[in-house]
Design a protein around this motif. Sequence first.
Motif, PDB file in Angstrom:
ATOM      1  N   ASP A 175       0.665  -1.091  -0.106  1.00  0.00           N
ATOM      2  CA  ASP A 175      -0.170   0.177  -0.077  1.00  0.00           C
ATOM      3  C   ASP A 175       1.001   1.075  -0.181  1.00  0.00           C
ATOM      4  O   ASP A 175       1.717   1.566   1.106  1.00  0.00           O
ATOM      5  CB  ASP A 175      -0.801  -0.109   1.285  1.00  0.00           C
ATOM      6  CG  ASP A 175      -1.839   1.207   1.289  1.00  0.00           C
ATOM      7  OD1 ASP A 175      -1.782   1.998   0.646  1.00  0.00           O
ATOM      8  OD2 ASP A 175      -2.729   1.299   2.477  1.00  0.00           O
ATOM      9  N   HIS A 198       0.011   4.471   0.417  1.00  0.00           N
ATOM     10  CA  HIS A 198      -0.651   5.113   1.102  1.00  0.00           C
ATOM     11  C   HIS A 198       0.266   5.015   2.770  1.00  0.00           C
ATOM     12  O   HIS A 198       0.609   6.042   3.119  1.00  0.00           O
ATOM     13  CB  HIS A 198      -1.964   5.207   1.233  1.00  0.00           C
ATOM     14  CG  HIS A 198      -2.644   5.672   0.019  1.00  0.00           C
ATOM     15  ND1 HIS A 198      -2.387   6.664  -0.823  1.00  0.00           N
ATOM     16  CD2 HIS A 198      -3.675   5.113  -0.774  1.00  0.00           C
ATOM     17  CE1 HIS A 198      -3.019   6.680  -2.027  1.00  0.00           C
ATOM     18  NE2 HIS A 198      -3.748   5.714  -1.918  1.00  0.00           N
ATOM     19  N   LEU A 237      -0.522   7.134  -4.894  1.00  0.00           N
ATOM     20  CA  LEU A 237      -1.812   6.945  -5.691  1.00  0.00           C
ATOM     21  C   LEU A 237      -2.357   5.550  -5.786  1.00  0.00           C
ATOM     22  O   LEU A 237      -1.294   4.634  -5.824  1.00  0.00           O
ATOM     23  CB  LEU A 237      -1.505   7.453  -7.085  1.00  0.00           C
ATOM     24  CG  LEU A 237      -2.888   7.470  -7.943  1.00  0.00           C
ATOM     25  CD1 LEU A 237      -2.750   8.739  -8.843  1.00  0.00           C
ATOM     26  CD2 LEU A 237      -2.718   6.288  -9.064  1.00  0.00           C
ATOM     27  N   THR A 238      -3.385   5.112  -5.670  1.00  0.00           N
ATOM     28  CA  THR A 238      -4.154   3.744  -5.992  1.00  0.00           C
ATOM     29  C   THR A 238      -5.238   4.141  -6.547  1.00  0.00           C
ATOM     30  O   THR A 238      -5.849   5.092  -6.779  1.00  0.00           O
ATOM     31  CB  THR A 238      -4.365   3.238  -4.686  1.00  0.00           C
ATOM     32  OG1 THR A 238      -5.349   4.014  -3.914  1.00  0.00           O
ATOM     33  CG2 THR A 238      -3.026   2.895  -3.841  1.00  0.00           C
ATOM     34  N   GLY A 239      -5.614   2.915  -7.527  1.00  0.00           N
ATOM     35  CA  GLY A 239      -6.947   3.067  -8.219  1.00  0.00           C
ATOM     36  C   GLY A 239      -7.001   1.948  -9.246  1.00  0.00           C
ATOM     37  O   GLY A 239      -6.079   0.911  -9.042  1.00  0.00           O
ATOM     38  N   GLY A 244     -11.996   4.853  -8.740  1.00  0.00           N
ATOM     39  CA  GLY A 244     -11.504   5.000  -7.469  1.00  0.00           C
ATOM     40  C   GLY A 244     -10.258   5.486  -7.193  1.00  0.00           C
ATOM     41  O   GLY A 244      -9.528   4.977  -6.182  1.00  0.00           O
ATOM     42  N   ASP A 252      -7.308   7.483  -5.853  1.00  0.00           N
ATOM     43  CA  ASP A 252      -7.176   8.047  -4.489  1.00  0.00           C
ATOM     44  C   ASP A 252      -5.717   8.500  -4.416  1.00  0.00           C
ATOM     45  O   ASP A 252      -4.775   7.637  -4.659  1.00  0.00           O
ATOM     46  CB  ASP A 252      -7.359   7.211  -3.091  1.00  0.00           C
ATOM     47  CG  ASP A 252      -7.043   7.825  -1.928  1.00  0.00           C
ATOM     48  OD1 ASP A 252      -6.852   9.015  -1.981  1.00  0.00           O
ATOM     49  OD2 ASP A 252      -7.185   6.745  -1.038  1.00  0.00           O
ATOM     50  N   ARG A 253      -5.555   9.835  -4.745  1.00  0.00           N
ATOM     51  CA  ARG A 253      -4.296  10.357  -4.640  1.00  0.00           C
ATOM     52  C   ARG A 253      -3.943  11.260  -3.409  1.00  0.00           C
ATOM     53  O   ARG A 253      -4.744  12.021  -2.980  1.00  0.00           O
ATOM     54  CB  ARG A 253      -4.083  11.301  -6.041  1.00  0.00           C
ATOM     55  CG  ARG A 253      -2.567  11.675  -6.138  1.00  0.00           C
ATOM     56  CD  ARG A 253      -2.686  12.890  -7.181  1.00  0.00           C
ATOM     57  NE  ARG A 253      -3.383  13.969  -7.434  1.00  0.00           N
ATOM     58  CZ  ARG A 253      -3.997  14.635  -8.310  1.00  0.00           C
ATOM     59  NH1 ARG A 253      -3.908  14.078  -9.534  1.00  0.00           N
ATOM     60  NH2 ARG A 253      -5.083  15.453  -8.278  1.00  0.00           N
ATOM     61  N   ARG A 254      -2.892  11.069  -2.782  1.00  0.00           N
ATOM     62  CA  ARG A 254      -2.525  11.785  -1.341  1.00  0.00           C
ATOM     63  C   ARG A 254      -1.275  12.560  -1.787  1.00  0.00           C
ATOM     64  O   ARG A 254      -0.146  12.240  -2.396  1.00  0.00           O
ATOM     65  CB  ARG A 254      -2.491  10.856  -0.356  1.00  0.00           C
ATOM     66  CG  ARG A 254      -3.895  10.221  -0.276  1.00  0.00           C
ATOM     67  CD  ARG A 254      -3.829   9.192   0.850  1.00  0.00           C
ATOM     68  NE  ARG A 254      -5.150   8.340   0.997  1.00  0.00           N
ATOM     69  CZ  ARG A 254      -5.367   7.364   1.838  1.00  0.00           C
ATOM     70  NH1 ARG A 254      -4.424   6.964   2.754  1.00  0.00           N
ATOM     71  NH2 ARG A 254      -6.540   6.623   1.735  1.00  0.00           N
TER      72      ARG A 254
END
Length: 120
Positions: A20, A22, A32-34, A113, A115-117
């Motif tokens: 992961d 994140h 980033l995940t998606g 989906g 998710d960028r942080r």
Amino acid sequence: MTDHAHGAGCGCGHHHTAADPHAARTGAQVSLTGQLVCADVAQMLAVLDHAQSHIDASRAEPGCLQFDLWQTDEPLVFAVAERFADPDAYRAHQTRTRATDWYAATADLERRGFDRRGLD
């Protein structure tokens, strides 16, 4: 982290998992995940045709700390997990990617989906 020796993102058709990004993110890092969702087998084959060169080029970029792309249990769905040292490295990756065969081949895929942080 993978279920066989090729590693996440090998494009071999086996299913993989990755760390992961994140959870591993620290400081100014961007993660980033998606999922990339193919509409049909032709799109899936285009992803598989271009995946390994895209993975290799991305991992070779300055500031790339993690770049994984793998087919999920649903063959038309690919998962992505990325981590970059800072926003500049992430933006440079995005700029480079837009000028590649990978981008042209995958531009019409559904992005789900994401998710960028780490970016403002």
